[in-house]
Design an enzyme around this catalytic site. Structure first.
Site, PDB file in Angstrom:
ATOM      1  N   GLY A  49      43.425  40.569  38.126  1.00 31.29           N
ATOM      2  CA  GLY A  49      42.376  40.354  37.142  1.00 31.29           C
ATOM      3  C   GLY A  49      42.662  39.095  36.360  1.00 31.29           C
ATOM      4  N   GLN A  54      42.683  33.538  29.230  1.00 32.62           N
ATOM      5  CA  GLN A  54      43.763  33.020  30.080  1.00 32.62           C
ATOM      6  C   GLN A  54      43.418  31.664  30.680  1.00 32.62           C
ATOM      7  OE1 GLN A  54      44.202  36.921  32.350  1.00 32.62           O
ATOM      8  NE2 GLN A  54      46.281  36.124  32.370  1.00 32.62           N
ATOM      9  N   CYS A 102      51.734  39.880  34.507  1.00 34.26           N
ATOM     10  CA  CYS A 102      50.590  39.101  34.011  1.00 34.26           C
ATOM     11  C   CYS A 102      50.745  37.650  34.426  1.00 34.26           C
ATOM     12  CB  CYS A 102      50.544  39.218  32.489  1.00 34.26           C
ATOM     13  SG  CYS A 102      49.196  38.299  31.721  1.00 34.26           S
ATOM     14  N   LEU A 103      49.634  37.027  34.833  1.00 29.49           N
ATOM     15  CA  LEU A 103      49.693  35.610  35.229  1.00 29.49           C
ATOM     16  C   LEU A 103      50.090  34.707  34.068  1.00 29.49           C
ATOM     17  CD1 LEU A 103      46.449  35.384  37.412  1.00 29.49           C
ATOM     18  CD2 LEU A 103      48.811  35.519  38.218  1.00 29.49           C
ATOM     19  N   HIS A 144      44.442  46.371  30.671  1.00 31.90           N
ATOM     20  CA  HIS A 144      45.217  45.125  30.613  1.00 31.90           C
ATOM     21  C   HIS A 144      44.276  43.938  30.359  1.00 31.90           C
ATOM     22  CE1 HIS A 144      48.605  42.429  32.052  1.00 31.90           C
ATOM     23  NE2 HIS A 144      47.560  41.627  32.094  1.00 31.90           N
ATOM     24  N   GLU A 145      43.171  43.876  31.109  1.00 31.26           N
ATOM     25  CA  GLU A 145      42.254  42.731  30.978  1.00 31.26           C
ATOM     26  C   GLU A 145      41.534  42.755  29.632  1.00 31.26           C
ATOM     27  OE1 GLU A 145      42.721  40.375  32.915  1.00 31.26           O
ATOM     28  OE2 GLU A 145      43.882  41.573  34.325  1.00 31.26           O
ATOM     29  N   HIS A 148      43.558  41.409  26.763  1.00 31.00           N
ATOM     30  CA  HIS A 148      43.549  39.947  26.655  1.00 31.00           C
ATOM     31  C   HIS A 148      42.415  39.484  25.740  1.00 31.00           C
ATOM     32  CE1 HIS A 148      46.601  38.425  29.373  1.00 31.00           C
ATOM     33  NE2 HIS A 148      46.179  39.159  30.377  1.00 31.00           N
TER      34      HIS A 148
HETATM   35 ZN    ZN Z   1      47.294  39.528  32.073  1.00 31.49          ZN
END
Ligand code: ZN
Length: 191
Positions: A49, A54, A102-103, A144-145, A148
């Site tokens: 995701g 991000q 996480c990216l 999680h998304e 953010h």
């Molecule tokens: Zn993340």
């Protein structure tokens, strides 16, 4: 479309609360193209995701997709999903332990407790209403998304910092046990 630069932990955009998207801006060519770029960026980075913060835009949009993901081989599949202005409401107090990465947090994973059943209300990319229930591991990805978009990262929710590990040590020390845990959740909740 373009592959966008992914903000890394420490960049203030990741701590900013994203603002809601208006219907008018959602329908512009520029905004639709931004959503396409988010999808392309998620695919390029093998993410499950990606939230708009991000990629340096604090607007309430996130994209998710899990097919055969090399970063998360045990994750149940999620069809390509785009959420605009999402609101999540837990359907019960039941939580499960999720080993997240996480990216925007390079080479770190940790255990986070997530609600296992949620109601999600949002728009799709065309402004059509979404009102659905999500369960299991997939519900963890949604949380999680959406975190953010509230300026939160998974590490904020890690209750025991001793669970933090690199991806290499996750594979060595924790993955086999976590896969069993995931299997049980998928058997129970269907995703
Ligand atoms: Zn993340």
């Amino acid at each position: 479309m373009a592959i966008l630069k992914v903000a890394q932990i420490g960049h203030p955009i990741l701590r900013q609360k994203a603002r809601p998207v208006t219907r008018d801006e959602l329908h512009t060519h520029a905004f639709q193209s931004f959503i396409d770029s988010m999808i392309e960026t998620m695919h390029d980075a093998n993410g499950a995701g990606l939230a708009a913060n991000q990629v340096h835009e604090a607007v309430q949009v996130c994209v998710m997709e899990v097919s055969d993901n090399p970063r998360y081989p045990y994750k149940p599949k999620i069809p390509l999903t785009i959420l605009v202005n999402p609101v999540l409401t837990p359907l019960s107090e039941t939580k499960f332990e999720n080993y997240e990465g996480c990216l925007s947090v390079p080479d770190l994973r940790g255990v986070v407790r997530r609600h296992v059943e949620l109601r999600v209300q949002a728009w799709d990319r065309h402004g059509n209403p979404i009102d659905a229930e999500v369960r299991g591991i997939t519900a963890g990805t949604y949380q999680h998304e959406c975190d953010h978009l509230a300026g939160a990262l998974f590490i904020d929710r890690v209750e025991d910092p001793r669970t933090l590990c690199t991806w290499k040590e996750f594979a060595r020390q924790h993955e086999a046990r976590f896969r069993e845990h995931v299997k049980e959740i998928v058997e129970h909740y269907g995703s």
